[in-house]
Design a protein around this motif. Structure first.
Motif, PDB file in Angstrom:
ATOM      1  N   ILE A   1     -10.989   4.710  -0.471  1.00  0.00           N
ATOM      2  CA  ILE A   1     -11.095   3.945  -1.711  1.00  0.00           C
ATOM      3  C   ILE A   1     -12.285   4.488  -2.491  1.00  0.00           C
ATOM      4  CG2 ILE A   1     -11.514   1.679  -2.733  1.00  0.00           C
ATOM      5  CD1 ILE A   1     -10.222   0.428  -0.263  1.00  0.00           C
ATOM      6  N   ALA A   2     -12.088   4.755  -3.767  1.00  0.00           N
ATOM      7  CA  ALA A   2     -13.163   5.246  -4.624  1.00  0.00           C
ATOM      8  C   ALA A   2     -13.287   4.355  -5.844  1.00  0.00           C
ATOM      9  CB  ALA A   2     -12.877   6.689  -5.055  1.00  0.00           C
TER      10      ALA A   2
ATOM     11  N   GLN B   1      -7.313   5.257  -4.900  1.00  0.00           N
ATOM     12  CA  GLN B   1      -7.019   5.244  -3.474  1.00  0.00           C
ATOM     13  C   GLN B   1      -6.314   6.539  -3.091  1.00  0.00           C
ATOM     14  OE1 GLN B   1      -4.770   1.712  -2.526  1.00  0.00           O
ATOM     15  NE2 GLN B   1      -6.454   0.324  -3.030  1.00  0.00           N
ATOM     16  N   GLY B   2      -6.586   7.002  -1.871  1.00  0.00           N
ATOM     17  CA  GLY B   2      -5.945   8.196  -1.347  1.00  0.00           C
ATOM     18  C   GLY B   2      -5.863   8.122   0.163  1.00  0.00           C
TER      19      GLY B   2
ATOM     20  N   ASP C   1     -19.980   9.455 -11.962  1.00  0.00           N
ATOM     21  CA  ASP C   1     -20.108   9.609 -10.511  1.00  0.00           C
ATOM     22  C   ASP C   1     -19.232   8.572  -9.828  1.00  0.00           C
ATOM     23  OD1 ASP C   1     -20.937  10.633  -8.121  1.00  0.00           O
ATOM     24  OD2 ASP C   1     -23.032  10.001  -8.289  1.00  0.00           O
ATOM     25  N   CYS C   2     -18.832   8.876  -8.618  1.00  0.00           N
ATOM     26  CA  CYS C   2     -17.998   7.964  -7.835  1.00  0.00           C
ATOM     27  C   CYS C   2     -18.637   7.698  -6.490  1.00  0.00           C
ATOM     28  CB  CYS C   2     -16.602   8.568  -7.603  1.00  0.00           C
ATOM     29  SG  CYS C   2     -15.572   8.675  -9.076  1.00  0.00           S
ATOM     30  N   ARG C   3     -18.313   6.565  -5.933  1.00  0.00           N
ATOM     31  CA  ARG C   3     -18.670   6.282  -4.541  1.00  0.00           C
ATOM     32  C   ARG C   3     -17.378   6.109  -3.761  1.00  0.00           C
ATOM     33  NH1 ARG C   3     -21.661   1.837  -6.753  1.00  0.00           N
ATOM     34  NH2 ARG C   3     -20.097   0.443  -7.633  1.00  0.00           N
ATOM     35  N   PHE C   4     -17.467   6.319  -2.446  1.00  0.00           N
ATOM     36  CA  PHE C   4     -16.271   6.378  -1.623  1.00  0.00           C
ATOM     37  C   PHE C   4     -16.429   5.547  -0.355  1.00  0.00           C
ATOM     38  CE2 PHE C   4     -16.934  10.397  -3.840  1.00  0.00           C
ATOM     39  CZ  PHE C   4     -15.758  10.513  -4.558  1.00  0.00           C
TER      40      PHE C   4
END
Length: 215
Positions: A6-7, A52-53, A77-80
């Protein structure tokens, strides 16, 4: 066992144009998947700022997410959150909905990432959680992976946008000369930028993660 990811977008409410940022992230994810096609289901927007991946291997997920972070421009920026466990999708109103312990673990992981950012590790962007019932060996593996991810995120978060691009290229095996020509700078400038940012460690880590995927 599956790897659910999930990001979400860091500080999305502060972006001047969230829609443009989401489009840029989608392009970056597409480029990363083309350059390293290891995702079972590449990251895709599902609702709001969330993506989602799904991956088959933890190493594949971490390698792919690294490329995504390196390719994102300044200001986005993204968090995961990464969950390790079983996936049991369900059918709902004619569509398949991701479900199962791996997804619950991924949700817990992204919440942990957000807490780390607020307190002990401002540059943290990735956390991994094991679903309930995973064996001791996997739990130990995840502990090591989290230690790696924290260090990696620290390095990537302090890089300039150009240095991230250069590091991305080196991860894919591009020579410093080729990168210098693309950026319109000298090879010496590329070498200095990579050395000062600690990029060699990122590149070697990427190679370790993808060795199995490339064999």
């Amino acid at each position: 066992m599956s790897i659910a990811v999930i990001a979400d977008i860091v500080a999305s409410r502060q972006l001047a144009d969230r829609a443009a940022a989401q489009r840029r992230i989608a392009r970056v994810v597409g480029d990363a998947d083309r350059d390293l096609p290891v995702a079972k289901q590449p990251l895709a927007a599902v609702v709001g700022d969330e993506l989602q991946g799904e991956y088959d291997r933890l190493g594949d997920a971490l390698a792919s997410l690294l490329l995504v972070r390196l390719a994102l421009p300044d200001g986005i920026d993204c968090r995961f959150g990464v969950g390790v466990g079983a996936v049991r999708p369900i059918e709902l109103d004619g569509r398949t909905v991701p479900e199962g312990p791996a997804w619950w673990a991924a949700r817990a992981a992204i919440e942990r990432t957000a807490r780390l950012q607020q307190r002990a590790a401002p540059f943290a962007r990735t956390w991994i959680e094991a679903a309930e019932g995973e064996d001791a060996a996997m739990v130990d593996t995840i502990s090591l992976a989290n230690a790696y991810a924290l260090s990696r995120d620290q390095l990537v978060s302090t890089m300039s946008e150009r240095t991230r691009r250069l590091t991305y290229g080196r991860c894919l095996g591009r020579s410093q000369r080729e990168l210098a020509e693309t950026e319109g700078v000298s090879q010496s400038a590329v070498s200095q930028a990579l050395a000062s940012a600690g990029s060699a460690a990122i590149v070697e880590g990427f190679a370790a993660l993808t060795r199995g995927a490339r064999s």
